[in-house]
Design a protein around this motif. Structure first.
Motif, mmCIF file in Angstrom:
data_model
loop_
_atom_site.group_PDB
_atom_site.id
_atom_site.type_symbol
_atom_site.label_atom_id
_atom_site.label_comp_id
_atom_site.label_asym_id
_atom_site.label_seq_id
_atom_site.Cartn_x
_atom_site.Cartn_y
_atom_site.Cartn_z
ATOM 1 N N GLU A 282 -24.415 2.365 18.904
ATOM 2 C CA GLU A 282 -25.175 1.512 17.983
ATOM 3 C C GLU A 282 -25.834 0.323 18.680
ATOM 4 N N THR B 271 -29.406 3.176 15.306
ATOM 5 C CA THR B 271 -28.187 3.365 14.508
ATOM 6 C C THR B 271 -27.476 2.043 14.228
ATOM 7 N N ARG C 106 -26.330 -1.232 12.531
ATOM 8 C CA ARG C 106 -26.283 -1.581 11.104
ATOM 9 C C ARG C 106 -27.225 -2.742 10.808
ATOM 10 N N SER D 128 -28.493 7.880 10.352
ATOM 11 C CA SER D 128 -27.203 8.551 10.525
ATOM 12 C C SER D 128 -27.441 9.791 11.377
ATOM 13 N N ARG E 248 -18.132 15.631 15.038
ATOM 14 C CA ARG E 248 -17.998 14.221 15.411
ATOM 15 C C ARG E 248 -16.660 13.970 16.088
ATOM 16 N N HIS F 180 -22.419 12.024 5.074
ATOM 17 C CA HIS F 180 -22.927 10.817 4.419
ATOM 18 C C HIS F 180 -21.849 9.762 4.168
ATOM 19 N N ASP G 75 -19.341 6.781 4.393
ATOM 20 C CA ASP G 75 -19.258 5.555 5.189
ATOM 21 C C ASP G 75 -18.107 4.698 4.692
#
Lengths: 340, 624
Positions: free
Chosen positions: A129, A141, A143, A161, A176, A287, A289
């Motif tokens: 990220e 990626t 936030r 994502s 993942r 999806h 989180d």
């Protein structure tokens, strides 16, 4: 008597080069390198037949440290190099190593087409990220609100994502893992390797210098059990310290929800069973989180289909004559005339 | 027109006017099938034994609004009993299928030239669309030309009325009617076209029959009608052509065959990766059909991916080839730098077009020489070759394969929109007459590192994945000269940069000395060209030498590095003139390399040079 000598069993060390590894101390990449070298030994990879291809970024240094063939290319384009390489020699076992900037920013287009074509290779996306090698700018990626040298007041744009992108692009294998989870990661990598077609693996990787602890909200010791779910094909989607939590499909909203077995009349039978061949389930899992939902880890989706390189090979084979064709005939096909 | 069939007219050559050469231009709407018509006329002319050269000239729009001047599509052919080197300057005959075609093309017609016009397409609306206030066929403005005005639309409808075709389909046979007419004018055989029509419309025999009927009708009308004064049939003797088996070939076709011939001679696979772009796409189309000749084509997602895939393929032991036009080449630049840095073989074909930016995609230019020779970040030398004509593309492509493999380097092949689309007769070579191209994949692990070099060529070893014991890592980061490992050592970077330069410069020792196409090896004026200016320069120089002017023609295939003797050769001339379809590129490279007082003659109109333009420039320098 003929004695068949089994090929020498290689160890993870046999896949280490003599080059000094130059990642920052404490970088998650060390753990991933270790996990990959263990996987290569576990699956019996042949060094001469294995190629690591990368673009640019911290992750892209990876090939220099793996004692196989390696090609460190240019920013974002590793999928294209790998595709060409596979067309040249479909027998090669190719791993592409990339980061969130390389794969989803400058190389987003190539990753999209790699996945839709389903070229047979493993694609590892080290997601930290952040941009590491260019010293800490926010990435696609990151936030929203990420403070970085280029976003001193916090980043404005919505993050991508990786797993959702991959599924949307038509990936047939999406998994993942977490850099530090060495018990889990080699298994995921071995599954990726076994899958024929593009195997997309997102690895959450901690950047010690520019984004330290960014994944603590689900990797921290205190929260991991409640914020991670390791999915397994054919098994109920349960998590929590004692496996007391689970995912239930709300048929009214067509969304997943976290429930606790034994509370509010929830029984084990209410828990959704993971079917890795089901793209809808994979999409719902991708999806999720924190903090409302756990992060799904493991093989989210695996639905093999014919790979692009196989299709090319079949097409070539079906057009290749038994004898080498006469080039002179090719030049003389069609309308010709003779002057005496 | 109704004045047909008065008397049978002679068809035998002795009754026709014999001409040494002729230039005919077919012009019509984009949808009128002029390219196809021109292509058939080309074949019939080749079969008649003439030498020829063609120039297809069409708009970028697939179907521009009908009847507009910007929708005009033209095809020019120059043919004769002598050697033909260009598509011709001014034309002898113009076929104008509508007013827009007449308006656009009339300026190129010789005074006294023949116009064949379809009066059926010269209605008030058609005239207005083309910007005519009155009908040029009737208002006397075409005095000074020979006008053959016929209602081709109506005559075509009549010719095909029994075939049951719809009106729209029937009208589409207009081009074949016209072709039949022009066939008679030049005594061409219709049979090859009839055969071709029958094959092309195999599934629609009615359409095939209608087209043949239209062609025959056009031919009959020409044969029987009373042509206007001064208009008559022509005869062009067969040219004195070397014995052999011939075909017509466009530059794109010859290039495709040449690349495939190169990898055939090297006995390796070609991976051709490309992204569609005008005017380069034809190469992708041609190679896509060669799957049975160890050619794999890959239509990549973009120009960058195409270049990268080609390099990946070369890393894997195939020859990676990519192709585009200027704007696409720009996108490939970073990847080409990696191929230079990792010293992998690669071929980049640039079918140049008018620019900058999108420019004029279907119009020709030679303005990417700087881009090929210099257009990269950092010190990044590579090899650049240029093809001079459609047929020349074959040999240039083979030479590119040879150099790319022998020197482990990217090689640029420069062609252009004109060469790519233009056709000429080609004496088909025998592949067995070409030398094999040796490929030495390294297999010996003893003493191996990935940047081991050949002492002579300085080429590094080609060690491909799949070879046991040669596992290695390469990439864009500078490598140590003695191990191939990453190195930031200052002295090493100097040495590697010097070596990359020396390797490319050394190619000059491995190519033929520069010769003189025509004329003496020293003298008053050398005209130095490259690429598709070959035709007009060679004709202009030949014409003026015949008039006693001291001028020589030098034409470069090797643009970088230059042949070793080029500097000395140029210094033997008092003046050097460099005609280019750009604002001056080769001229400046020559000046920089050799300190010669070269002058440019530059044209960037999207049209090839006319012979006369080059003749005028030569005269201006020699007749003071």
């Amino acid at each position: 008597m003929n004695v068949v000598t089994p090929p020498e069993k290689l160890t993870p060390k046999d896949f280490a080069t003599d080059q000094e590894v130059r990642w920052c101390p404490g970088c998650g990449d060390y753990a991933i390198l270790k996990g990959v070298q263990k996987t290569l030994a576990d699956i019996g990879a042949r060094p001469e037949n294995t190629v690591f291809v990368s673009g640019i970024g911290c992750a892209a240094r990876f090939p220099y440290y793996v004692k196989t063939y390696g090609f460190h290319t240019i920013h974002g384009r590793a999928p294209a190099f790998a595709t060409g390489l596979k067309l040249a020699n479909p027998d090669l076992d190719i791993w592409v190593v990339s980061g969130d900037g390389d794969a989803l920013s400058i190389g987003g287009n190539h990753l999209f087409h790699l996945l839709r074509r389903n070229v047979d290779l493993q694609f590892l996306l080290f997601n930290n990220e952040i941009y590491g090698l260019t010293k800490g700018q926010y990435s696609p990626t990151s936030r929203q609100g990420t403070r970085s040298p280029s976003t001193p007041w916090g980043s404005l744009d919505n993050p991508a994502s990786a797993a959702v992108f991959a599924l949307g692009a038509g990936a047939r294998f999406v998994a993942r893992g977490i850099d530090s989870n060495q018990k889990h990661l080699p298994g995921v990598l071995a599954r990726a390797h076994a899958h024929k077609g593009t195997s997309f693996v997102e690895i959450f990787q901690n950047c010690k210098v520019y984004n330290d602890g960014v994944f603590e909200n689900f990797t921290g010791r205190d929260v991991a059990a409640d914020q991670q779910i390791y999915v397994e094909h054919g098994k109920p989607l349960t998590f929590g310290k004692d496996g007391e939590k689970g995912l239930r499909l709300n048929t009214q909203t067509l969304a997943l929800e976290t429930v606790v077995i034994g509370e509010n009349g929830v029984t084990e039978a209410d828990i959704l069973v993971h079917d890795e061949t089901n793209k809808m389930i994979a999409t719902l899992l991708a999806h999720m989180d924190p903090p409302t939902m756990p992060v799904a880890l493991g093989v989210l989706y695996c639905a093999p289909g014919q790979s692009y390189d196989d299709e090319v090979t079949d097409l070539v084979r079906s057009h290749t004559p038994a004898e080498k064709p006469d080039f002179n005939k090719l030049l003389r096909a069609g309308r010709t005339w003779t002057v005496d | 027109m109704s004045n047909t069939a008065l008397a049978e007219k002679p068809t035998d050559p002795s009754q026709r006017e014999t001409v040494e050469s002729a230039v005919v231009r077919f012009a019509g709407d984009s949808g009128d099938g002029m390219q196809l018509t021109g292509g058939q006329f080309t074949l019939a002319t080749a079969f008649a034994g003439n030498d020829l050269s063609t120039f297809p000239d069409f708009p970028a729009e697939i179907r521009a609004p009908a009847g507009t001047t910007f929708g005009v599509s033209s095809f020019q052919i120059n043919f004769g009993s002598r050697v033909i080197k260009t598509a011709g300057d001014a034309f002898d005959m113009l076929i104008a299928m509508n007013p827009a075609a007449l308006k656009v093309e009339l300026g190129g017609l010789k005074q006294g030239g023949v116009i064949i016009a379809d009066t059926g397409s010269f209605g008030e609306r058609d005239l207005r669309k083309a910007g005519y206030d009155s009908n040029p066929l009737e208002d006397g403005s075409l005095q000074g030309y020979h006008l053959v005005a016929l209602d081709i639309s109506k005559l075509t409808m009549e010719a095909v009325k029994d075939t049951g075709l719809s009106k729209q389909e029937a009208l589409r046979c207009k081009n074949m009617w016209t072709l039949g007419f022009v066939y008679w004018m030049y005594g061409r055989d219709r049979k090859p076209t009839a055969d071709w029509l029958i094959a092309k419309f195999g599934k629609r025999p009615d359409v095939a029959a209608a087209n043949v009927a239209a062609m025959d009708a056009g031919h009959t009308v020409a044969e029987t009608m009373e042509l206007p004064d001064g208009v008559h049939g022509f005869h062009v003797d067969a040219a004195d052509i070397a014995p052999g088996t011939y075909r017509t070939v466009t530059g794109a076709e010859a290039l495709a065959w040449g690349l495939a011939a190169g990898t055939h001679l090297a006995d390796i696979k070609m991976v051709f990766a490309s992204y569609p772009i005008t005017p380069a796409s034809q190469l992708l189309h041609s190679l896509s059909k060669m799957i049975d000749h160890n050619v794999v084509t890959f239509q990549a997602e973009d120009e960058i991916a195409a270049a990268c895939a080609a390099i990946g393929a070369s890393f894997g032991g195939s020859l990676g080839v990519t192709s585009s036009s200027g704007p696409g080449i720009a996108l490939k630049t970073e990847a080409i730098g990696l191929a230079i840095s990792t010293e992998l073989p690669m071929i980049i074909v640039n079918s140049q077009r008018a620019g900058p930016s999108t420019g004029m995609p279907t119009k020709t230019e030679q303005s990417d020489l700087y881009q090929a020779v210099l257009g990269r970040n950092a010190d990044s030398p590579l090899c650049v070759l240029a093809a001079r004509s459609p047929a020349d593309c074959f040999d240039v492509a083979i030479e590119a394969v040879r150099i790319a493999i022998k020197y482990m380097t990217p090689v640029f092949v420069l062609t252009d929109g004109y060469i790519g689309n233009a056709a000429e007769p080609w004496n088909i070579p025998d592949i067995n007459d070409y030398a094999k191209i040796p490929v030495n994949f390294r297999t010996d692990p003893e003493g191996f590192h990935p940047f081991l070099r050949d002492d002579d060529t300085l080429a590094r070893v080609w060690a491909v994945p799949g070879t046991p014991g040669l596992e290695h890592r390469i990439g864009g980061i500078e490598r140590d000269y003695d191990s191939g490992n990453i190195s930031y050592d200052p002295g090493n970077h100097q040495k590697m940069t010097d070596t990359r330069f020396a390797k490319i410069a050394g190619i000059a020792k491995d190519i033929p000395d520069q010769g003189v196409e025509d004329g003496n090896t020293s003298g008053k004026l050398a005209v130095v060209g490259w690429g598709s200016t070959y035709g007009p320069i060679s004709r202009a120089v030949a014409n003026l030498r015949a008039q006693g002017l001291d001028v020589s023609h030098i034409h470069l295939r090797h643009i970088w590095p230059f042949p070793e003797n080029l500097g000395d050769l140029l210094k033997g001339f008092e003046q050097v003139l460099v005609p280019e379809m750009n604002h001056g590129q080769l001229v400046n490279v020559l000046r920089a390399e050799y300190l010669v007082p070269a002058e440019g003659l530059n044209k960037v109109s999207g049209q090839p040079f006319k012979i006369i333009e080059i003749e005028d420039a030569i005269r201006a320098r020699l007749e003071t």
